[in-house]
Write an enzyme that holds these catalytic residues in place. Structure first.
Site, PDB file in Angstrom:
ATOM      1  N   CYS A   7      -0.933  -7.997 -12.768  1.00 21.89           N
ATOM      2  CA  CYS A   7      -0.507  -9.399 -12.637  1.00 21.89           C
ATOM      3  C   CYS A   7       0.133  -9.657 -11.268  1.00 21.89           C
ATOM      4  O   CYS A   7       1.054  -8.947 -10.850  1.00 21.89           O
ATOM      5  CB  CYS A   7       0.480  -9.723 -13.758  1.00 21.89           C
ATOM      6  SG  CYS A   7       1.310 -11.303 -13.555  1.00 21.89           S
ATOM      7  N   CYS A  10       3.909 -10.348 -11.518  1.00 20.01           N
ATOM      8  CA  CYS A  10       4.661  -9.112 -11.798  1.00 20.01           C
ATOM      9  C   CYS A  10       4.812  -8.299 -10.514  1.00 20.01           C
ATOM     10  O   CYS A  10       5.879  -7.710 -10.268  1.00 20.01           O
ATOM     11  CB  CYS A  10       3.957  -8.294 -12.881  1.00 20.01           C
ATOM     12  SG  CYS A  10       4.197  -8.914 -14.570  1.00 20.01           S
ATOM     13  N   ASP A  33       6.275 -21.541  -3.252  1.00 23.83           N
ATOM     14  CA  ASP A  33       4.831 -21.509  -3.453  1.00 23.83           C
ATOM     15  C   ASP A  33       4.126 -21.342  -2.103  1.00 23.83           C
ATOM     16  O   ASP A  33       4.508 -21.948  -1.104  1.00 23.83           O
ATOM     17  CB  ASP A  33       4.375 -22.806  -4.130  1.00 23.83           C
ATOM     18  CG  ASP A  33       2.999 -22.674  -4.752  1.00 23.83           C
ATOM     19  OD1 ASP A  33       2.895 -22.699  -5.988  1.00 23.83           O
ATOM     20  OD2 ASP A  33       2.000 -22.547  -3.986  1.00 23.83           O
ATOM     21  N   ASN A  88       1.513 -25.580 -15.992  1.00 24.05           N
ATOM     22  CA  ASN A  88       0.094 -25.685 -16.330  1.00 24.05           C
ATOM     23  C   ASN A  88      -0.224 -24.574 -17.326  1.00 24.05           C
ATOM     24  O   ASN A  88       0.048 -23.404 -17.060  1.00 24.05           O
ATOM     25  CB  ASN A  88      -0.763 -25.523 -15.065  1.00 24.05           C
ATOM     26  CG  ASN A  88      -0.462 -26.588 -14.025  1.00 24.05           C
ATOM     27  OD1 ASN A  88      -0.257 -27.750 -14.363  1.00 24.05           O
ATOM     28  ND2 ASN A  88      -0.413 -26.197 -12.761  1.00 24.05           N
ATOM     29  N   GLY A  94      -5.218 -26.282 -15.242  1.00 28.75           N
ATOM     30  CA  GLY A  94      -5.018 -25.830 -13.872  1.00 28.75           C
ATOM     31  C   GLY A  94      -4.215 -24.562 -13.721  1.00 28.75           C
ATOM     32  O   GLY A  94      -3.781 -24.229 -12.610  1.00 28.75           O
ATOM     33  N   THR A  96      -3.749 -21.019 -12.873  1.00 29.11           N
ATOM     34  CA  THR A  96      -4.551 -20.019 -12.155  1.00 29.11           C
ATOM     35  C   THR A  96      -3.920 -18.629 -12.227  1.00 29.11           C
ATOM     36  O   THR A  96      -4.626 -17.637 -12.082  1.00 29.11           O
ATOM     37  CB  THR A  96      -4.737 -20.410 -10.675  1.00 29.11           C
ATOM     38  OG1 THR A  96      -3.444 -20.546 -10.077  1.00 29.11           O
ATOM     39  CG2 THR A  96      -5.504 -21.715 -10.539  1.00 29.11           C
ATOM     40  N   HIS A  99       0.806 -15.733 -15.695  1.00 27.76           N
ATOM     41  CA  HIS A  99       2.189 -15.277 -15.918  1.00 27.76           C
ATOM     42  C   HIS A  99       3.000 -16.565 -15.945  1.00 27.76           C
ATOM     43  O   HIS A  99       2.972 -17.335 -14.963  1.00 27.76           O
ATOM     44  CB  HIS A  99       2.621 -14.333 -14.781  1.00 27.76           C
ATOM     45  CG  HIS A  99       4.030 -13.812 -14.873  1.00 27.76           C
ATOM     46  ND1 HIS A  99       4.327 -12.462 -14.829  1.00 27.76           N
ATOM     47  CD2 HIS A  99       5.225 -14.465 -14.995  1.00 27.76           C
ATOM     48  CE1 HIS A  99       5.647 -12.294 -14.914  1.00 27.76           C
ATOM     49  NE2 HIS A  99       6.209 -13.498 -15.025  1.00 27.76           N
ATOM     50  N   HIS A 101       5.056 -19.659 -15.490  1.00 27.16           N
ATOM     51  CA  HIS A 101       5.827 -20.103 -14.328  1.00 27.16           C
ATOM     52  C   HIS A 101       6.027 -21.601 -14.383  1.00 27.16           C
ATOM     53  O   HIS A 101       5.174 -22.335 -14.886  1.00 27.16           O
ATOM     54  CB  HIS A 101       5.139 -19.710 -13.009  1.00 27.16           C
ATOM     55  CG  HIS A 101       3.708 -20.142 -12.894  1.00 27.16           C
ATOM     56  ND1 HIS A 101       2.671 -19.475 -13.505  1.00 27.16           N
ATOM     57  CD2 HIS A 101       3.138 -21.177 -12.237  1.00 27.16           C
ATOM     58  CE1 HIS A 101       1.519 -20.076 -13.221  1.00 27.16           C
ATOM     59  NE2 HIS A 101       1.775 -21.122 -12.472  1.00 27.16           N
ATOM     60  N   HIS A 103       6.620 -24.808 -11.939  1.00 26.17           N
ATOM     61  CA  HIS A 103       6.631 -25.363 -10.592  1.00 26.17           C
ATOM     62  C   HIS A 103       7.813 -26.331 -10.490  1.00 26.17           C
ATOM     63  O   HIS A 103       8.048 -27.125 -11.410  1.00 26.17           O
ATOM     64  CB  HIS A 103       5.367 -26.192 -10.337  1.00 26.17           C
ATOM     65  CG  HIS A 103       4.085 -25.431 -10.355  1.00 26.17           C
ATOM     66  ND1 HIS A 103       3.419 -25.066  -9.206  1.00 26.17           N
ATOM     67  CD2 HIS A 103       3.311 -25.000 -11.381  1.00 26.17           C
ATOM     68  CE1 HIS A 103       2.293 -24.435  -9.530  1.00 26.17           C
ATOM     69  NE2 HIS A 103       2.206 -24.388 -10.851  1.00 26.17           N
TER      70      HIS A 103
HETATM   71  P1  5GP Z   1      -0.867 -22.441 -11.369  1.00 24.01           P
HETATM   72  O1  5GP Z   1      -2.104 -22.933 -10.674  1.00 24.01           O
HETATM   73  O2  5GP Z   1      -1.176 -21.198 -12.183  1.00 24.01           O
HETATM   74  O3  5GP Z   1      -0.114 -23.485 -12.147  1.00 24.01           O
HETATM   75  O4  5GP Z   1       0.139 -22.032 -10.228  1.00 24.01           O
HETATM   76  C1  5GP Z   1       0.000 -20.877  -9.459  1.00 24.01           C
HETATM   77  C2  5GP Z   1       0.684 -21.146  -8.150  1.00 24.01           C
HETATM   78  O5  5GP Z   1       0.897 -19.901  -7.530  1.00 24.01           O
HETATM   79  C3  5GP Z   1      -0.129 -22.000  -7.186  1.00 24.01           C
HETATM   80  O6  5GP Z   1       0.621 -23.172  -6.849  1.00 24.01           O
HETATM   81  C4  5GP Z   1      -0.361 -21.098  -5.990  1.00 24.01           C
HETATM   82  O7  5GP Z   1      -0.282 -21.778  -4.756  1.00 24.01           O
HETATM   83  C5  5GP Z   1       0.752 -20.076  -6.128  1.00 24.01           C
HETATM   84  N1  5GP Z   1       0.400 -18.763  -5.603  1.00 24.01           N
HETATM   85  C6  5GP Z   1      -0.758 -18.073  -5.787  1.00 24.01           C
HETATM   86  N2  5GP Z   1      -0.706 -16.887  -5.168  1.00 24.01           N
HETATM   87  C7  5GP Z   1       0.519 -16.827  -4.567  1.00 24.01           C
HETATM   88  C8  5GP Z   1       1.164 -15.836  -3.762  1.00 24.01           C
HETATM   89  O8  5GP Z   1       0.628 -14.765  -3.475  1.00 24.01           O
HETATM   90  N3  5GP Z   1       2.417 -16.124  -3.312  1.00 24.01           N
HETATM   91  C9  5GP Z   1       3.048 -17.295  -3.620  1.00 24.01           C
HETATM   92  N4  5GP Z   1       4.277 -17.489  -3.122  1.00 24.01           N
HETATM   93  N5  5GP Z   1       2.472 -18.259  -4.372  1.00 24.01           N
HETATM   94  C10 5GP Z   1       1.222 -18.014  -4.834  1.00 24.01           C
HETATM   95 ZN    ZN Z   2       3.089 -10.874 -14.947  1.00 26.20          ZN
END
Ligand code: 5GP
Ligand code: ZN
Length: 115
Positions: A7, A10, A33, A88, A94, A96, A99, A101, A103
């Protein structure tokens, strides 16, 4: 503390992948982010690997309250008076990174409803 060796978050929590840390305590980790969608955009994640909001149960739900308390504290410290907290859950919404989280977005006008 359960962690998933594959992950991304993680690995970030463990310091195996660098991140720009905002806050950390025993139970959660916050970092900016990599692709900010607002002047302030950070993520708050539980240190325990929970794959998403759909995996929150009565047994692990206290971590969500802890994350929200951390968000209020961080925003106070950053001087963010108005902000949006987003989760999300699932591919269509959305998500991606699998894990849990939250925002936190601040510093610009927000639209409603979200896209
Ligand atoms: P999701 O799309 O799952 O709601 O949010 C994942 C977020 O993680 C995205 O906003 C993306 O820009 C951020 N993200 C993805 N990879 C990394 C990374 O390696 N470092 C950081 N700081 N943010 C990341
Ligand atoms: Zn994780």
């Amino acid at each position: 503390m359960h962690r998933d060796p594959d992950c991304l978050f993680c690995k970030i929590i463990a310091g195996e992948i660098p991140s720009n840390k905002v806050y950390e305590d025993e139970h959660c980790y916050a970092f900016y982010d990599i692709e900010p969608q607002a002047p302030v955009h950070f993520l708050v994640v539980p240190k325990e690997h929970i794959s998403g909001a759909g995996e929150i149960t009565e047994d692990n739900a206290a971590i969500v309250a802890h994350c929200f308390a951390a968000i209020a504290r961080i925003c106070r410290e950053l001087g963010c008076e108005s902000y949006r907290i987003v989760n999300n859950c699932g591919d269509q919404a959305g998500q991606t990174v699998k894990h849990l989280h939250f925002h936190v977005l601040s510093g610009r006008d927000m639209t409603w409803p979200p896209g």
